[in-house]
Design an enzyme around this catalytic site. Structure first.
Site: not given
Ligand code: NAD
Ligand code: DAU
Length: 351
Positions: A36, A85, A132-134, A157, A161, A187, A197, A221, A290
């Site tokens: 990391d 990562a 991701t589903d995005e 983003y 992906k 998640n 959020l 979501r 968007g």
């Molecule tokens: P996060 O942002 O919490 O963690 C990302 C980690 O990657 C961090 O520890 C960061 O230090 C590390 N990182 C970033 N750039 C790096 C680099 N260049 N080299 C090495 N390490 C690096 O992300 P997350 O929410 O835990 O997501 C993890 C994975 O799951 C991502 O690939 C994301 O696209 C995917 N994902 C996330 C969600 C979600 O809801 N959070 C849902 C579906 C998929």
């Molecule tokens: O669907 C999977 C994705 O979920 C992952 O791939 C991404 O890494 C993860 O960040 C997440 O993306 P979202 O954009 O859906 O998550 P976020 O928590 O940023 O936003 C969730 C919803 O809430 C979205 O519709 C935007 C809205 N939102 C978000 C923030 C940060 C708000 O209304 N207010 C806020 O302050």
């Protein structure tokens, strides 16, 4: 399968730390290497409880640094990679797309190249890409994303992906690299960085600050408890088929505004505040450019073929999450100080 050397990238982040913890504790015969770069989103405090275990090792480094990555693969001879990562926050990708292109695309190809070079013998090897589903774009009021839904990413983003997913599959078809891929919905749970959020809202409610809801809060979501995702990753890593992709989702759709109202109710109860106190903090702000309207995952392939299903009801998972944040004030203070604070001010306090 014993003595496997597994490289987990992004293990200091939100989902990565849950995956590292699961693999280190469930599989003492595996050696787990957590690579990391410790960006703003990576935090070794996420792993304090397991860092002393003999099968765990942390390596600080950047996945875009090809020389470093190639040397690392040669030195340790990893048998498998679980690649998490990434730059993960949609809003940040809108202000700084290039960082997302570098880490999410160039970083993924750098790892694929290193694995391709090392794994001349492919038996027992696996490159597992977490996505991701995005990548599927945005749904209307009905329908679900399946594994065959065409890709239609809308944000920098999700475009980065989607690109990394295509490259992973290209390495399977072109070089026969043993890959597997999963696409998961939103998640939630402990150790989630409070720019997203749910943890942002918990932190703001706790501190009596406005809770920013984008647009009218109508976007939907599909929320999944992070430990259920980690369990799916474990199953797919061990039982998924090479060259296949699996959708992972909670079957748990919520409009943002309904979710925030539920969270406000839980927070009022936990903080012993009169009903309705937290909801007064809800503030509608300018919409995300968007902004995808609705995500909903069809995870029936994973359920049918590998026997996975989500374990937690949303209300129960959300209460557990709130309890964790209220019990871990020090963690919250640490991650919301310094660079994050400036970013937060720019994003929310100047709207
Ligand atoms: P996060 O942002 O919490 O963690 C990302 C980690 O990657 C961090 O520890 C960061 O230090 C590390 N990182 C970033 N750039 C790096 C680099 N260049 N080299 C090495 N390490 C690096 O992300 P997350 O929410 O835990 O997501 C993890 C994975 O799951 C991502 O690939 C994301 O696209 C995917 N994902 C996330 C969600 C979600 O809801 N959070 C849902 C579906 C998929
Ligand atoms: O669907 C999977 C994705 O979920 C992952 O791939 C991404 O890494 C993860 O960040 C997440 O993306 P979202 O954009 O859906 O998550 P976020 O928590 O940023 O936003 C969730 C919803 O809430 C979205 O519709 C935007 C809205 N939102 C978000 C923030 C940060 C708000 O209304 N207010 C806020 O302050």
């Amino acid at each position: 399968m014993s003595e496997k050397k597994i490289l987990i990238t992004g293990g200091a982040g939100f989902i990565g730390s849950h995956v590292v913890r699961r693999f280190v504790t469930q599989y003492p015969g595996y050696r787990i290497f957590n690579l990391d770069a410790l960006t703003y989103a990576g935090n070794l405090a996420n792993l304090h409880d397991i860092e002393h275990l003999p099968n765990y090792q942390f390596i600080k480094g950047d996945i875009t640094d090809a020389e470093f990555i190639n040397n690392l693969f040669n030195e340790y001879g990893f048998d498998a990679v679980i690649h998490l990562a990434a730059e993960s926050h949609v809003d940040r990708s809108i202000t700084n797309p290039l960082e997302f292109i570098m880490t999410n695309i160039v970083g993924t190809v750098t790892l694929l190249n290193a694995a391709k070079k090392l794994w001349t013998e492919k038996s027992g090897k696996r490159f597992y890409h977490i996505s991701t589903d995005e990548v599927y774009g945005s749904l209307g009021n009905t329908g679900f994303f399946t594994e065959t839904t065409p890709y239609d990413p809308r944000s920098p983003y999700s475009a980065s992906k989607a690109s990394s997913d295509h490259l992973v599959m290209a390495y399977f078809h072109t070089y026969h690299l043993p890959v597997v891929l999963s696409n998961c919905s939103n998640n939630y749970g402990s150790h989630h960085f409070p720019e997203k959020l749910i943890p942002l809202a918990i932190n703001n409610i706790k501190n009596n600050k406005p809770v920013p809801v984008y647009g009218k809060g109508e976007n939907v979501r599909d929320w999944l408890y992070v430990e259920d995702h980690a369990r799916a990753i474990d199953l797919i890593f061990h039982k998924g088929k090479d060259g296949e992709k699996y959708n992972v989702g909670g079957n748990n759709e919520w409009k943002n505004i309904d979710l925030i109202h539920l969270l406000c109710k839980i927070m009022d109860k936990k903080l012993n505040r009169p009903d309705g106190t937290s909801a007064k903090l809800i503030t509608f702000v300018t919409d995300r450019p968007g902004h995808d309207m609705r995500y909903a995952i069809d995870s029936s392939k994973l359920q049918r073929e590998l026997g996975w299903k989500p374990s937690l009801q949303f209300e129960e998972g959300l209460e557990k999450t709130v309890d964790w944040y209220l019990a871990n004030e020090e963690w919250l203070t640490q991650v919301t100080s310094g660079a994050y604070k400036n970013y937060y001010r720019q994003q929310y306090e100047t709207r």
